[in-house]
Design a protein around this motif. Sequence first.
Motif, mmCIF file in Angstrom:
data_model
loop_
_atom_site.group_PDB
_atom_site.id
_atom_site.type_symbol
_atom_site.label_atom_id
_atom_site.label_comp_id
_atom_site.label_asym_id
_atom_site.label_seq_id
_atom_site.Cartn_x
_atom_site.Cartn_y
_atom_site.Cartn_z
ATOM 1 N N ARG A 65 0.918 -1.146 -0.103
ATOM 2 C CA ARG A 65 -0.135 -0.114 -0.086
ATOM 3 C C ARG A 65 0.761 1.148 0.010
ATOM 4 N NH1 ARG A 65 -5.504 -1.644 3.272
ATOM 5 N NH2 ARG A 65 -5.591 -3.418 2.766
ATOM 6 N N MET A 66 1.913 1.233 0.645
ATOM 7 C CA MET A 66 2.872 2.283 0.793
ATOM 8 C C MET A 66 3.638 2.420 -0.683
ATOM 9 S SD MET A 66 2.472 3.821 3.469
ATOM 10 C CE MET A 66 0.752 3.312 3.372
ATOM 11 N N LYS A 67 3.876 1.532 -1.229
ATOM 12 C CA LYS A 67 4.474 1.595 -2.538
ATOM 13 C C LYS A 67 3.399 2.314 -3.714
ATOM 14 C CE LYS A 67 5.522 -1.341 -6.568
ATOM 15 N NZ LYS A 67 6.608 -0.448 -6.948
ATOM 16 N N ILE A 68 2.271 1.802 -3.448
ATOM 17 C CA ILE A 68 1.222 2.108 -4.202
ATOM 18 C C ILE A 68 1.120 3.837 -4.177
ATOM 19 C CG2 ILE A 68 -1.335 2.389 -4.769
ATOM 20 C CD1 ILE A 68 -1.086 -0.626 -4.282
ATOM 21 N N ALA A 69 0.999 4.097 -2.904
ATOM 22 C CA ALA A 69 0.993 5.768 -2.492
ATOM 23 C C ALA A 69 2.311 6.313 -3.144
ATOM 24 C CB ALA A 69 1.160 5.872 -0.991
ATOM 25 N N LEU A 70 3.400 5.625 -3.019
ATOM 26 C CA LEU A 70 4.423 6.267 -3.533
ATOM 27 C C LEU A 70 4.658 6.446 -5.258
ATOM 28 C CD1 LEU A 70 7.436 7.516 -3.151
ATOM 29 C CD2 LEU A 70 8.346 4.889 -3.148
ATOM 30 N N ASP A 71 4.274 5.550 -5.651
ATOM 31 C CA ASP A 71 4.110 5.312 -7.286
ATOM 32 C C ASP A 71 3.209 6.626 -7.776
ATOM 33 O OD1 ASP A 71 5.833 3.334 -7.268
ATOM 34 O OD2 ASP A 71 4.315 1.843 -7.734
ATOM 35 N N THR A 72 2.213 6.756 -6.969
ATOM 36 C CA THR A 72 0.878 7.685 -7.430
ATOM 37 C C THR A 72 1.526 8.886 -7.236
ATOM 38 O OG1 THR A 72 -0.893 6.221 -6.620
ATOM 39 C CG2 THR A 72 -1.359 8.462 -6.904
ATOM 40 N N ALA A 73 2.199 9.328 -5.983
ATOM 41 C CA ALA A 73 2.802 10.527 -5.763
ATOM 42 C C ALA A 73 3.851 10.567 -6.982
ATOM 43 C CB ALA A 73 3.570 10.360 -4.405
ATOM 44 N N ARG A 74 4.732 9.701 -7.219
ATOM 45 C CA ARG A 74 5.718 10.197 -8.503
ATOM 46 C C ARG A 74 5.166 10.764 -9.633
ATOM 47 N NH1 ARG A 74 9.520 4.991 -6.534
ATOM 48 N NH2 ARG A 74 11.046 6.429 -5.318
ATOM 49 N N GLY A 75 3.806 9.710 -10.103
ATOM 50 C CA GLY A 75 3.023 10.268 -11.162
ATOM 51 C C GLY A 75 2.618 11.754 -11.335
ATOM 52 N N LEU A 76 2.078 12.093 -10.135
ATOM 53 C CA LEU A 76 1.379 13.439 -9.937
ATOM 54 C C LEU A 76 2.748 14.138 -10.043
ATOM 55 C CD1 LEU A 76 -1.212 13.271 -7.013
ATOM 56 C CD2 LEU A 76 -1.534 13.894 -9.634
ATOM 57 N N GLU A 77 3.943 13.990 -9.193
ATOM 58 C CA GLU A 77 5.041 15.081 -9.352
ATOM 59 C C GLU A 77 5.320 15.340 -10.788
ATOM 60 O OE1 GLU A 77 9.307 15.393 -7.178
ATOM 61 O OE2 GLU A 77 9.040 13.632 -8.386
ATOM 62 N N TYR A 78 5.400 14.188 -11.717
ATOM 63 C CA TYR A 78 5.800 14.310 -13.019
ATOM 64 C C TYR A 78 4.987 15.383 -13.780
ATOM 65 C CZ TYR A 78 5.949 13.400 -17.993
ATOM 66 O OH TYR A 78 6.128 13.190 -19.441
ATOM 67 N N LEU A 79 3.684 15.239 -13.370
ATOM 68 C CA LEU A 79 2.640 15.913 -14.043
ATOM 69 C C LEU A 79 2.805 17.462 -13.508
ATOM 70 C CD1 LEU A 79 -0.695 13.758 -13.883
ATOM 71 C CD2 LEU A 79 0.835 14.155 -15.829
ATOM 72 N N HIS A 80 2.886 17.761 -12.187
ATOM 73 C CA HIS A 80 2.914 19.064 -11.519
ATOM 74 C C HIS A 80 4.139 19.772 -11.808
ATOM 75 C CE1 HIS A 80 -0.341 17.891 -8.416
ATOM 76 N NE2 HIS A 80 -0.766 17.990 -9.844
#
Length: 431
Positions: A238-253
């Motif tokens: 679950r923490m990995k999924i949260a981290l991956d999602t944050a990485r995707g958002l950081e790329y967008l932002h």
Amino acid sequence: MERKRQISPTHVAFLLLFFLFPSLNNCRVPPRQLQASSSPPVLMAQSPTDSQMVTEVQHNHFDKDLIIFVSLSVLAVIAIALSAIIAWISCRKHHKDSTLKGLSLTPVFSKLSSLKIVHKKEVVEMIDYSLLDSATNHFSEDNILGEGGFGCVYKASFNEGSLAAVKKLDGGGMEYERMFDNELNFFGRIRHPNIVSLLGYCIHGESRFFVYEFLPNGSLESLLHGSSHGSSLTWHLRMKIALDTARGLEYLHETCNPPVIHRDLKSSNILLDAEFNAKISDFGLAISDCNQNKASVKLSGTLGYVAPEYVLDGKLTEKSDVYAFGVVLLELLLGRKPVEKMSPTQNQSIVTWAMPQLTDRSKLPSIVDPMIRDTMDLKHLYQVAAVAVLCVQPEASYRPLITDVLHSLIPLVPVELGGTLKFSEPSPHQN
């Protein structure tokens, strides 16, 4: 079919020399021809003047030969250099084209020898409708992977067992056209390991289709709130999924120029591959600074994930995505849906229910999802709860940037799952 004979750049260069400088073909000085005579040769004494003239003529012939030789050498060097440059440019162009094709057609489609593809723009391909119809068994209900507000997603099986996910947009009109064009535009310039890959699209009559890479573990929503109730998702996953999602958002932002606001981040738009790598999908509502005024954008999103300032005042910033991320983090932490029915006429959001208990260390462990309760380091649990609380703050200015969230999560994820956490002893997840 008869193969066309290829002419190399070197051949072209020498052909140009041949036609541009025809005099070079006759550059050799013809040898003196001796006239045959029956009478013996008569030796005649040459005057000094005649001897000087012969010497000058010979010298002129030598200079002419030297000039022609040097000219030919220079032209040959130029021709070879030009041909080398042309070959290098052609090779580089071919390599670039191959790279673009490799980006647009992922390994799923590289196996499809029967694909009928017509280039559209950049790396997004148009796929023939008959191929999609056959691969989904005429869009059979048995192949439905999920349903959203804008249509169904079907499992497509192509030649050699290659799989893809086909999203069919239902309805019509300007709104659907806008969403279709919007997603096509964004996917044409977005490439990141934590953003789902768009393999192609299809236009068939009034219908619109997107073809994505196939992610076998489906959506985070289906794993958390489906029949398994998150039993396959350990604390560290679950923490990995949260981290991956944050990485995707950081790329967008932070990386995209101009920045992209997803505007519809939710657990159903976070997809998981076979190794539980998370990828953000569905860019139908996404916007960027370059194409519209964010303050005047029509209110859109999903109940439970929309930031308060966007609902109340129509203010939209990157912090709106951070709020939605905080809701997803609460889902991972608590195992609850973003909005739950308290009665036929009353709903309660996960934020309203959890906020008073998230900041109470004595109550926090008891509200954690039963599937992961008592499997994590309590210090890590408090840290994740603190990040979630900051992300769902009612005031946007109090929320952190997604980059700050990312750096807060990295130390909580094991090294083998993409973080920096190292174990001195077996973790609960490994046990």
